[in-house]
Design an enzyme around this catalytic site. Structure first.
Site, PDB file in Angstrom:
ATOM      1  N   GLY A  10       0.840  -1.203   0.000  1.00 53.34           N
ATOM      2  CA  GLY A  10       0.000   0.000   0.000  1.00 53.34           C
ATOM      3  C   GLY A  10       0.873   1.250   0.000  1.00 53.34           C
ATOM      4  O   GLY A  10       0.477   2.299   0.526  1.00 53.34           O
ATOM      5  N   THR A  12       1.652   3.298  -2.293  1.00 51.96           N
ATOM      6  CA  THR A  12       1.208   4.449  -3.093  1.00 51.96           C
ATOM      7  C   THR A  12       0.062   5.215  -2.421  1.00 51.96           C
ATOM      8  O   THR A  12      -0.340   6.263  -2.893  1.00 51.96           O
ATOM      9  CB  THR A  12       0.736   3.994  -4.493  1.00 51.96           C
ATOM     10  OG1 THR A  12      -0.241   2.979  -4.315  1.00 51.96           O
ATOM     11  CG2 THR A  12       1.882   3.476  -5.328  1.00 51.96           C
ATOM     12  N   ASP A  61       0.669  -7.895  -5.676  1.00 46.87           N
ATOM     13  CA  ASP A  61      -0.736  -7.806  -5.272  1.00 46.87           C
ATOM     14  C   ASP A  61      -0.924  -8.688  -4.053  1.00 46.87           C
ATOM     15  O   ASP A  61      -0.688  -9.906  -4.107  1.00 46.87           O
ATOM     16  CB  ASP A  61      -1.617  -8.282  -6.440  1.00 46.87           C
ATOM     17  CG  ASP A  61      -3.083  -8.051  -6.160  1.00 46.87           C
ATOM     18  OD1 ASP A  61      -3.469  -7.977  -4.971  1.00 46.87           O
ATOM     19  OD2 ASP A  61      -3.847  -7.951  -7.136  1.00 46.87           O
ATOM     20  N   ALA A  92      -2.227  -1.995   2.690  1.00 49.43           N
ATOM     21  CA  ALA A  92      -3.038  -2.311   1.503  1.00 49.43           C
ATOM     22  C   ALA A  92      -4.460  -2.641   1.943  1.00 49.43           C
ATOM     23  O   ALA A  92      -4.655  -3.522   2.775  1.00 49.43           O
ATOM     24  CB  ALA A  92      -2.435  -3.495   0.762  1.00 49.43           C
ATOM     25  N   ALA A  93      -5.410  -1.918   1.427  1.00 51.05           N
ATOM     26  CA  ALA A  93      -6.814  -2.193   1.759  1.00 51.05           C
ATOM     27  C   ALA A  93      -7.688  -1.477   0.760  1.00 51.05           C
ATOM     28  O   ALA A  93      -7.232  -0.565   0.054  1.00 51.05           O
ATOM     29  CB  ALA A  93      -7.150  -1.689   3.164  1.00 51.05           C
ATOM     30  N   SER A  95     -10.025   0.972   1.137  1.00 53.44           N
ATOM     31  CA  SER A  95     -10.207   1.695   2.397  1.00 53.44           C
ATOM     32  C   SER A  95     -11.450   2.580   2.481  1.00 53.44           C
ATOM     33  O   SER A  95     -11.644   3.278   3.463  1.00 53.44           O
ATOM     34  CB  SER A  95      -8.962   2.540   2.686  1.00 53.44           C
ATOM     35  OG  SER A  95      -8.805   3.484   1.665  1.00 53.44           O
ATOM     36  N   SER A 138      -8.455  -0.501  11.842  1.00 55.27           N
ATOM     37  CA  SER A 138      -9.275   0.713  11.723  1.00 55.27           C
ATOM     38  C   SER A 138     -10.170   0.937  12.936  1.00 55.27           C
ATOM     39  O   SER A 138     -10.748  -0.010  13.477  1.00 55.27           O
ATOM     40  CB  SER A 138     -10.149   0.595  10.477  1.00 55.27           C
ATOM     41  OG  SER A 138     -11.146   1.589  10.492  1.00 55.27           O
ATOM     42  N   GLU A 140     -12.971   2.034  12.681  1.00 57.50           N
ATOM     43  CA  GLU A 140     -14.311   1.614  12.254  1.00 57.50           C
ATOM     44  C   GLU A 140     -14.717   0.310  12.931  1.00 57.50           C
ATOM     45  O   GLU A 140     -15.912  -0.001  13.017  1.00 57.50           O
ATOM     46  CB  GLU A 140     -14.340   1.423  10.730  1.00 57.50           C
ATOM     47  CG  GLU A 140     -14.394   2.711   9.936  1.00 57.50           C
ATOM     48  CD  GLU A 140     -15.761   3.367   9.980  1.00 57.50           C
ATOM     49  OE1 GLU A 140     -16.755   2.694   9.705  1.00 57.50           O
ATOM     50  OE2 GLU A 140     -15.835   4.567  10.293  1.00 57.50           O
ATOM     51  N   TYR A 164     -16.367  -3.435   5.462  1.00 60.93           N
ATOM     52  CA  TYR A 164     -14.959  -3.037   5.603  1.00 60.93           C
ATOM     53  C   TYR A 164     -14.474  -3.284   7.019  1.00 60.93           C
ATOM     54  O   TYR A 164     -13.397  -3.853   7.250  1.00 60.93           O
ATOM     55  CB  TYR A 164     -14.837  -1.552   5.234  1.00 60.93           C
ATOM     56  CG  TYR A 164     -13.545  -0.888   5.657  1.00 60.93           C
ATOM     57  CD1 TYR A 164     -12.385  -1.039   4.905  1.00 60.93           C
ATOM     58  CD2 TYR A 164     -13.486  -0.089   6.809  1.00 60.93           C
ATOM     59  CE1 TYR A 164     -11.199  -0.421   5.293  1.00 60.93           C
ATOM     60  CE2 TYR A 164     -12.316   0.523   7.200  1.00 60.93           C
ATOM     61  CZ  TYR A 164     -11.167   0.361   6.443  1.00 60.93           C
ATOM     62  OH  TYR A 164     -10.003   0.969   6.831  1.00 60.93           O
ATOM     63  N   LYS A 168     -11.530  -5.767   8.616  1.00 65.83           N
ATOM     64  CA  LYS A 168     -10.424  -5.261   9.450  1.00 65.83           C
ATOM     65  C   LYS A 168     -10.402  -5.982  10.794  1.00 65.83           C
ATOM     66  O   LYS A 168      -9.335  -6.341  11.298  1.00 65.83           O
ATOM     67  CB  LYS A 168     -10.578  -3.756   9.679  1.00 65.83           C
ATOM     68  CG  LYS A 168     -10.187  -2.890   8.479  1.00 65.83           C
ATOM     69  CD  LYS A 168      -8.689  -2.835   8.295  1.00 65.83           C
ATOM     70  CE  LYS A 168      -8.268  -1.856   7.208  1.00 65.83           C
ATOM     71  NZ  LYS A 168      -6.829  -1.918   6.889  1.00 65.83           N
TER      72      LYS A 168
END
Ligand code: GDD
Length: 353
Positions: A10, A12, A61, A92-93, A95, A138, A140, A164, A168
């Site tokens: 992740g 980028t 990936d 990487a997610a 998100s 997260s 969340e 999501y 997580k």
């Protein structure tokens, strides 16, 4: 001989890119992993990509174990035992919480199964280098759960409200299981909302600051109103640079453990909107329309199920000396000014201090 090694999945994305910068500044040799896409998504890594000696961006990936293994092979060629374990960061997610309601399967594939692939490759690592693994969990995952004191703590019950957050939370539990079962060094950091000028444009902070940037560049003339969903939700926002400092601190502990990264403060989306508007008004020498003329509520941005209130208490980080260095107001200001520049409105800025 190369220095300490780090691998960032992740890389980028927003936090991944700040992590890469931080590790490079600290002398690490860093591998970033980037899923191949048809559009160039490396703008956040401009500084890192200029550091050809110590930064390599590999295609890979996380949903494909074979590709993780190939990344590990590349890494093993640069590994020297005396430099200690390889630090691996998983940012990487998929998100976007709202999107996960429409694409739950692909969200779970990337966010949960992707992390499981990484855990498995670390567990059976055929190249044998030791690893320290960080997982970006997260806030969340708390869903609607808040302690009676008004905070979420490490041990607050987690009851997810979105696909999501389910992904997580399951990955968070897998971390504990792999730590307890196989003695692996894994830290699961529950990140509350993390923002910066590098934030993706569909998240509410950047959506708002980008809109005000464009309003300024357009000399205060509204082209089309800012469309927003729920303004009553409250979030705990931290600058990505502070988040990265917190993660690095926890990864330097002799034994990795779970922790929260939060500012300990909360603001509603309405307060964020007001702060961004006021920042723009104070920063420029042109007149802006009244705030109520700038936006409208669009039910399309409401979620089927919402997390209403987040405010974290990062007990462990406080204990180890961390506290955020950038306030909510400074964060909003940095993002608004950056978006005024990006939109081409810098000539309307009064002063920059
Ligand atoms: N995106 C978005 N767009 N959100 C809106 C809008 C809008 O137009 N209008 C209101 N909101 C509200 C959302 O309903 C939510 O309550 C809040 O703004 C924040 O939304 P986002 O910025 O999309 O972030 P998030 O809180 O859902 O999730 C972010 O933080 C999590 C950690 O708490 C993401 O970065 C997640 O990946 C991260 O795990």
């Amino acid at each position: 001989m190369p220095s300490k090694l780090a691998l960032v999945f992740g890389a980028t994305g927003q936090i991944g890119s700040y992590m890469v910068d931080s590790l490079l500044d600290d002398g690490f040799f860093v591998f970033g992993v980037n899923r191949r896409t048809s559009v160039n998504n490396t703008w956040r890594l401009k500084k890192a990509l200029a550091n050809k000696a110590r930064f390599t961006l590999l295609n890979g990936d996380i949903t494909d174990s074979g590709s993780i293994l190939r990344v590990f092979k590349e890494l093993s060629d640069c590994y020297y035992e005396e430099n200690g374990p390889v630090q691996i960061y998983n940012f990487a997610a998929s998100s976007h919480v709202a999107v996960s309601f429409n694409e739950p399967t692909s969200n779970i594939d990337v966010t949960l199964k992707g992390h499981l692939n990484l855990l498995e490759v670390c567990r059976d690592n055929p190249y044998n280098f030791p690893t320290l693994l960080f997982f970006a969990n997260s806030s969340e995952t708390f869903g609607s759960q808040v302690d009676s004191s008004g905070f979420q703590y490490d041990n607050t019950l987690r009851q997810p409200n979105s696909p999501y957050a389910v992904a997580k939370l399951a990955a968070h539990h897998l971390n504990r299981i792999y730590r307890d079962s196989y003695g692996m060094q894994i830290a699961s950091g529950t990140l509350f909302n993390t923002e910066s000028p590098r934030r993706g444009e569909t998240f509410v902070t950047r959506k708002i600051t980008k809109w005000f940037g464009e309003l300024v560049a357009n000399r205060g003339l509204i082209k089309s109103k800012l469309q927003l969903g729920n303004l009553d939700a409250c979030r705990d926002w931290t600058h990505a640079c502070d988040t990265v400092k917190a993660i690095r601190l926890m990864m330097a502990r002799p034994k990795l453990e779970d922790f929260l990264v939060a500012s300990g403060q909360t603001h509603s989306i309405a307060q964020l909107l007001e702060a961004a508007y006021q920042t723009a008004v104070d920063a420029v020498h042109i007149e802006l329309p009244p705030l109520q003329d700038c936006y409208e509520i669009n039910n399309g941005f409401l979620r089927p199920n919402e997390v209403k209130y987040l405010k974290g208490w990062p007990e462990k980080l406080y204990r180890y000396g961390w506290k955020p260095s950038i306030t909510f107001k400074q964060l909003v200001r940095e993002m608004v000014i950056s978006d005024i520049f990006l939109a081409g409105g810098k000539d309307y800025i009064k002063c920059l201090n």
